[in-house]
Scaffold this motif. Structure first.
Motif, PDB file in Angstrom:
ATOM      1  N   MET A  47      26.846 123.103  92.423  1.00 59.27           N
ATOM      2  CA  MET A  47      27.931 123.894  93.008  1.00 59.27           C
ATOM      3  C   MET A  47      27.397 124.971  93.953  1.00 59.27           C
ATOM      4  SD  MET A  47      30.357 124.347  89.665  1.00 59.27           S
ATOM      5  CE  MET A  47      31.588 125.314  90.524  1.00 59.27           C
ATOM      6  N   ALA A  48      26.221 125.505  93.646  1.00 58.23           N
ATOM      7  CA  ALA A  48      25.632 126.527  94.508  1.00 58.23           C
ATOM      8  C   ALA A  48      25.141 125.944  95.832  1.00 58.23           C
ATOM      9  CB  ALA A  48      24.464 127.214  93.788  1.00 58.23           C
ATOM     10  N   GLU A  49      24.865 124.630  95.841  1.00 56.45           N
ATOM     11  CA  GLU A  49      24.317 124.001  97.044  1.00 56.45           C
ATOM     12  C   GLU A  49      25.026 122.672  97.325  1.00 56.45           C
ATOM     13  OE1 GLU A  49      20.143 123.690  96.297  1.00 56.45           O
ATOM     14  OE2 GLU A  49      19.876 125.853  96.036  1.00 56.45           O
ATOM     15  N   PRO A  50      26.340 122.703  97.568  1.00 65.54           N
ATOM     16  CA  PRO A  50      27.057 121.445  97.847  1.00 65.54           C
ATOM     17  C   PRO A  50      26.585 120.837  99.159  1.00 65.54           C
ATOM     18  CG  PRO A  50      28.456 123.344  98.317  1.00 65.54           C
ATOM     19  CD  PRO A  50      27.221 123.884  97.661  1.00 65.54           C
ATOM     20  N   GLY A  51      26.571 119.514  99.197  1.00 69.38           N
ATOM     21  CA  GLY A  51      26.168 118.826 100.413  1.00 69.38           C
ATOM     22  C   GLY A  51      24.677 118.765 100.630  1.00 69.38           C
ATOM     23  N   VAL A  52      23.882 119.340  99.727  1.00 71.70           N
ATOM     24  CA  VAL A  52      22.420 119.341  99.854  1.00 71.70           C
ATOM     25  C   VAL A  52      21.849 118.141  99.096  1.00 71.70           C
ATOM     26  CG1 VAL A  52      20.291 120.583  99.301  1.00 71.70           C
ATOM     27  CG2 VAL A  52      22.309 121.843 100.112  1.00 71.70           C
ATOM     28  N   LEU A  53      20.922 117.436  99.721  1.00 77.83           N
ATOM     29  CA  LEU A  53      20.256 116.320  99.056  1.00 77.83           C
ATOM     30  C   LEU A  53      19.138 116.861  98.167  1.00 77.83           C
ATOM     31  CD1 LEU A  53      19.787 113.299  98.612  1.00 77.83           C
ATOM     32  CD2 LEU A  53      18.309 113.305 100.647  1.00 77.83           C
ATOM     33  N   HIS A  54      19.261 116.619  96.875  1.00 79.05           N
ATOM     34  CA  HIS A  54      18.262 117.081  95.905  1.00 79.05           C
ATOM     35  C   HIS A  54      17.414 115.901  95.461  1.00 79.05           C
ATOM     36  CE1 HIS A  54      20.267 121.007  95.325  1.00 79.05           C
ATOM     37  NE2 HIS A  54      21.388 120.326  95.462  1.00 79.05           N
ATOM     38  N   SER A  55      16.146 115.948  95.705  1.00 78.43           N
ATOM     39  CA  SER A  55      15.278 114.883  95.222  1.00 78.43           C
ATOM     40  C   SER A  55      15.126 115.001  93.708  1.00 78.43           C
ATOM     41  CB  SER A  55      13.896 114.978  95.880  1.00 78.43           C
ATOM     42  OG  SER A  55      13.204 116.128  95.424  1.00 78.43           O
ATOM     43  N   ARG A  56      14.753 113.913  93.068  1.00 72.74           N
ATOM     44  CA  ARG A  56      14.559 113.947  91.615  1.00 72.74           C
ATOM     45  C   ARG A  56      13.440 114.922  91.258  1.00 72.74           C
ATOM     46  NH1 ARG A  56      16.989 109.914  88.651  1.00 72.74           N
ATOM     47  NH2 ARG A  56      15.398 110.066  87.011  1.00 72.74           N
ATOM     48  N   THR A  57      12.394 114.928  92.080  1.00 74.21           N
ATOM     49  CA  THR A  57      11.280 115.846  91.809  1.00 74.21           C
ATOM     50  C   THR A  57      11.751 117.293  91.847  1.00 74.21           C
ATOM     51  OG1 THR A  57       9.695 114.288  92.751  1.00 74.21           O
ATOM     52  CG2 THR A  57       9.002 116.591  92.584  1.00 74.21           C
ATOM     53  N   SER A  97      19.941 106.392  97.567  1.00 75.23           N
ATOM     54  CA  SER A  97      18.833 105.492  97.238  1.00 75.23           C
ATOM     55  C   SER A  97      17.509 106.045  97.732  1.00 75.23           C
ATOM     56  CB  SER A  97      19.090 104.112  97.860  1.00 75.23           C
ATOM     57  OG  SER A  97      18.026 103.238  97.575  1.00 75.23           O
ATOM     58  N   LYS A  98      16.551 106.169  96.805  1.00 74.18           N
ATOM     59  CA  LYS A  98      15.197 106.667  97.065  1.00 74.18           C
ATOM     60  C   LYS A  98      15.199 108.097  97.618  1.00 74.18           C
ATOM     61  CE  LYS A  98      13.260 102.066  97.945  1.00 74.18           C
ATOM     62  NZ  LYS A  98      12.476 101.214  98.879  1.00 74.18           N
ATOM     63  N   GLY A  99      16.347 108.745  97.509  1.00 72.31           N
ATOM     64  CA  GLY A  99      16.423 110.115  98.022  1.00 72.31           C
ATOM     65  C   GLY A  99      16.719 111.129  96.947  1.00 72.31           C
ATOM     66  N   GLY A 100      17.646 110.810  96.011  1.00 72.56           N
ATOM     67  CA  GLY A 100      18.025 111.748  94.969  1.00 72.56           C
ATOM     68  C   GLY A 100      19.520 111.781  94.790  1.00 72.56           C
ATOM     69  N   TYR A 101      20.085 112.992  94.719  1.00 70.28           N
ATOM     70  CA  TYR A 101      21.506 113.149  94.459  1.00 70.28           C
ATOM     71  C   TYR A 101      22.085 114.211  95.386  1.00 70.28           C
ATOM     72  CZ  TYR A 101      20.163 110.747  90.177  1.00 70.28           C
ATOM     73  OH  TYR A 101      19.647 109.848  89.287  1.00 70.28           O
ATOM     74  N   CYS A 102      23.356 114.007  95.732  1.00 66.64           N
ATOM     75  CA  CYS A 102      24.060 114.953  96.597  1.00 66.64           C
ATOM     76  C   CYS A 102      25.430 115.226  95.976  1.00 66.64           C
ATOM     77  CB  CYS A 102      24.210 114.384  98.006  1.00 66.64           C
ATOM     78  SG  CYS A 102      24.895 115.561  99.191  1.00 66.64           S
ATOM     79  N   PHE A 103      25.764 116.521  95.830  1.00 66.82           N
ATOM     80  CA  PHE A 103      27.038 116.906  95.224  1.00 66.82           C
ATOM     81  C   PHE A 103      28.058 117.128  96.338  1.00 66.82           C
ATOM     82  CE2 PHE A 103      29.797 120.157  93.048  1.00 66.82           C
ATOM     83  CZ  PHE A 103      30.292 119.297  92.082  1.00 66.82           C
TER      84      PHE A 103
END
Length: 916
Positions: A47-57, A97-103
């Protein structure tokens, strides 16, 4: 991570999803959902960073810092979050895919108020996930639902300032002294019910003005004038039914032993403690039996709470905070745990957490007597630096209304201390403490020591700390904690006085006492202070820093980072200094500690000035002036303001700023700390008075400056007095003072502060014609300052080299260095640029270019006259004789010398060098 919403925000909304940041709950379509802690942390991060791609690492590093976990943990938490959000919203968490998650919620995250919420529907029907495995889930969710109702009912008052018109009840006709003593009759793991009763009863009694609550240690010293009622609290298994627990209170009344008892299953202990506390209040303070909140927690939470209180009583905040935090999660309506957690977090400088829990405590700990609620309101305000003055006002009302309760005075002074140390000192001196219990007297001495140190009155600080240490030591057993705190305060004062050996001894003794008392937080802090005072290696500090961070001790973390930054600063390692300062500011931001952030801003302001980044400096200065800091921080704000005005050539504005500051801290009867602040102001004031040609005033100011107990101020006084005597014509006295100043500078610190003193010392050698010595000093500084970005210091050192070149008749070299000075200070630095231009005029005269020299001299004369810089005018007259403007007659020059008394200014070593 610093979230984009305000610190005080509680409810966040995205579409039909509401997140309660305080209670760490999720509401979807009006239905309450409990989710695991790590899943909630993941949601808040998204919620603090919507639209940001977060890698699993990156997510692993932020959710499980410095912890090795299986990769499947993140996958499971993502699945749990999507399930909690519900099928229609699971796509909000998009897998790349291969990037992480985006809210990607459909609407922006918005902060909403409690009044905008609809009543929640608890998710506890048949078949609710986890219902069978968690039998207390219904109770917890019902508690959360009631909390929402409390919020809806209380939202109207929540953001209002305290009602100054609300009448406080008159003082009770009689004072009651009570001591609560736990007795472990049965042994084993059965003490927790007595701990719960003790804490609940203690909170009620301690908030009442007519009650003096004594400790077992107070009873041993026998200093309270009111005969106390001693209540012995015990718990244990019922003799003929070990599966049941008994809770008992014993006390003497009218010469007879009274017993109040309750017994039942372990699950019923909170109710038993509630009932016994009501009975005891009826016996101890009959008029106060009613109007108290219910005790709302389960037995499991009560057991854990007792473990947290064991650490809390020892003031071991690092151990207490995580236990109390878990208690508030398990029993979110237990207001006392929220209150104590807020206090623990405040001691650890987690101000964001403290603000959240103190507000919850204020909501939950009612009904309660008016005096208790007013004090709670003050604590709520105290977590907001901008409202600290309002908190102090509320406590002052209580102190005036109930003078027999000195705790209100101590709390008022504590509220005033951070931003108004002078007022805090006056508050502490407004009461006669001699008849108070030892614990109160020790707190008074320790607060006095802190205030005096903040005001720069180090001798008084030393005396108060020593008095507290001696009294605690004489009291013997059970006073180790107070003795340790007094030693720490004395050690901090010794560090400020450069008595490092005494400081190390005090800190090490304090660490031993803290360790003996079982206080991990105090032990770690005292060891850090000892290591710092003894010049410990950076690797040792890194170990301490890791322990502070692991324990959530933001306060110690910031102190370690700040002192490491200071060490780099002293060594001139400016890149490392700035790196540590960025860490300090980030830590203060993460903790929501606005006051410390403002104090750190002072250091960054000094960086801006040294780098001649005046646009940024002016913005930062404006923010700090709006903060209305007092004491030493407030003094530094004035100092920075004055420095910037002098750089602009605004000597009159600088003097006006000093005048205002001097009036603000003018000594008044009973406020001796002001004298120390005035000594600091006098150091700056004297230098400007000398520039303005006010010799008697400058001498007096240097004398006041020399009275400071700080070594740095004493060194500046020696330098300033030497220059003053040169200009007054007493060369023998000037040389003697210069030699003393040289020894002090040699013994003093390096780094930017030391460089400034060294360059001012070089100026004294220039006045006596010893250019080679001055050049050697300046060259040494220049070699260290280049590459630091400190253009102001580099320009000063370069100017000394230019003037040394002029003394030996190297006019090309003087001109070259003067050009370098102007290049370093293209739009500011008037005093240095003026002196560089004067060298140009002298060089022109030396080369026979009289017209050029006269033109420069006329411009410099007009500029110095407009700014009232008498010292600059006298230097121009001495170094360019015969080239003064036509309106600057001999009579005018003689009158200027006579009026200023600076007769030595005409005997300038540059005079002969400037002649062609």
């Amino acid at each position: 991570m610093t979230p984009p919403w305000p610190d005080e925000a509680r409810y966040l909304q995205m579409g039909d999803v509401v997140v309660d940041l305080w209670q760490r709950r999720l509401r979807v379509e009006g239905v309450e959902e409990e989710i695991p802690q790590r899943v909630f942390d993941l949601l808040v991060l998204f919620m603090a960073e919507p639209g940001v791609l977060h890698s699993r690492t990156a997510l692993f590093e932020r959710l499980w810092p410095k912890t090795i976990v299986e990769d499947a943990n993140l996958t499971q938490n993502i699945w749990l979050l999507r399930r909690a959000l519900g099928e229609p919203r699971k796509h909000w968490v998009r897998t790349v895919s291969k990037g992480g998650y985006c809210f990607e919620p459909p609407t922006p995250v918005q902060v909403i108020e409690a009044t905008e919420l609809a009543p929640a529907i608890p998710a506890v029907g048949p078949g609710a996930p986890g219902d069978a495995a968690r039998p207390h889930r219904r109770a917890r969710l019902a508690g959360a639902l009631l909390l929402v109702a409390v919020l809806l009912a209380g939202a109207a008052w929540w953001w209002r300032a305290p009602d100054e018109g609300q009448a406080l009840p008159p003082p009770a006709p009689e004072r009651v002294a009570v001591a609560l003593i736990e007795v472990n009759d049965a042994g084993g793991d059965t003490r927790w019910p007595a701990v719960l009763l003790h804490q609940w009863l203690e909170w009620k009694l301690d908030g009442l003005p007519e009650v003096s609550l004594l400790t077992e240690a107070d009873l041993a010293t026998g200093t309270d004038a009111t005969p106390p009622v001693v209540v012995f609290l015990s718990a244990g298994p019922v003799a003929d039914d070990p599966g049941r627990l008994r809770l008992q209170a014993r006390f003497e009344e009218d010469g007879r032993i009274q017993r109040l008892e309750a017994e039942g299953e372990a699950s019923g202990v909170p109710g038993m403690a509630q009932a016994l506390s009501e009975q005891l209040m009826g016996r101890l303070v009959p008029a106060r039996r009613a109007s108290w909140p219910p005790l709302q927690l389960d037995a499991g939470s009560a057991k854990e709470y007792a473990a947290g209180i064991a650490a809390y009583r020892k003031r071991d905040w690092m151990r207490a905070a995580p236990i109390l935090r878990d208690v508030t999660r398990r029993s979110p309506r237990f207001g006392l745990a929220h209150l104590q957690l807020a206090r623990a977090l405040s001691h650890l400088s987690d101000q964001r957490g403290a603000r959240m829990h103190i507000r919850l405590a204020r909501e939950l700990l009612q009904p309660a007597p008016v005096e208790v609620l007013v004090a709670l309101d003050a604590q709520v305000l105290a977590t907001q630096p901008e409202r600290a003055a309002d908190a102090a006002v509320s406590l002052a009302r209580l102190a005036r209304q109930y003078p027999s309760k000195p705790e209100f005075i101590l709390q008022q002074s504590a509220m005033e201390f951070a931003a108004r140390p002078q007022r805090a000192l006056a508050t502490l001196q407004s009461h006669d403490w001699t008849a108070e219990p030892l614990e109160i007297r020790l707190r008074h001495h320790l607060q006095l020591a802190s205030v005096h140190r903040a005001l720069g009155d180090l001798e008084r600080a030393r005396t108060e700390a020593a008095t507290a240490a001696a009294q605690a030591s004489a009291a013997g057993a059970n006073w180790e904690m107070e003795h340790a705190l007094a030693l720490v305060e004395g050690g901090r004062t010794a560090v400020a006085q450069s008595r490092n050996d005494a400081a190390v001894a005090a800190f090490r003794q304090a660490a031993d006492l803290f360790s003996k008392a079982g206080n991990q937080t105090g032990t770690l802090y005292a060891r850090f202070m000892a290591s710092n005072a003894s010049g410990a290696r950076a690797s040792e500090m890194d170990v301490l820093l890791a322990k502070a961070r692991a324990g959530g001790n933001r306060r110690l973390e910031m102190e370690i980072l700040l002192r490491e930054a200071a060490r780099h600063h002293t060594l001139g390692e400016m890149d490392a200094y700035r790196r540590r300062m960025r860490e300090v500011v980030a830590s203060a931001e993460a903790a929501g500690d606005r006051l410390r952030r403002d104090q750190f801003e002072l250091l960054l302001l000094a960086e801006d000035i040294l780098a001649v980044d005046l646009a940024n400096a002016r913005q930062r200065l404006g923010r700090l002036q709006d903060a209305n800091l007092e004491g030493r921080p407030g003094l530094y704000v004035v100092q920075m303001d004055v420095d910037m005005r002098v750089l602009d050539g605004d000597l009159g504005g600088a003097m006006n700023a000093l005048e205002r500051a001097t009036r603000a801290v003018a000594p008044t009867p009973g406020v001796p700390g002001a004298e120390a602040l005035l000594a600091q102001l006098a150091c700056t004031r004297a230098a400007i008075e000398l520039e303005l040609g006010r010799l008697p005033e400058a001498r007096q100011s240097w004398t006041t400056c020399a009275s400071s107990s700080e070594i740095g101020a004493q060194t500046w006084a020696l330098i300033g007095r030497s220059e003053t005597e040169w200009l007054a014509g007493d060369t023998d006295q000037a040389r003697a003072l210069r030699d003393r100043a040289a020894a002090a500078v040699e013994a003093g610190p390096g780094g930017p502060d030391g460089w400034s003193r060294q360059l001012s010392l070089a100026g004294l050698y220039l006045r006596s014609g010893e250019g080679e010595t001055a050049a050697k000093i300046a060259q040494g500084v220049l070699e260290r300052v280049r590459g630091t970005g400190y253009r102001l210091r580099e320009a000063h050192a370069t100017l000394v080299l230019a003037e040394a070149a002029a003394l030996r008749g190297d006019w090309p070299g003087a001109r070259q260095h003067a050009d370098e000075v102007r290049a370093l200070l293209p739009q500011t630095g008037w005093p240095l640029r003026w002196r560089a231009d004067l060298l140009d005029a002298m060089a022109a005269a030396a080369f026979g270019e009289r017209d050029a020299a006269a033109s420069i001299a006329a411009r410099l004369h007009a500029d110095a006259s407009a700014k009232g810089d008498v010292l600059a005018l006298l230097a121009l007259h001495a170094r360019l004789p015969g080239l003064e403007p036509s309106d600057c007659t001999r009579a005018h020059r003689e009158a200027l010398v006579a009026r200023s008394g600076l007769r030595g200014a005409s005997h300038d070593p540059f005079t002969a060098a400037a002649r062609p």
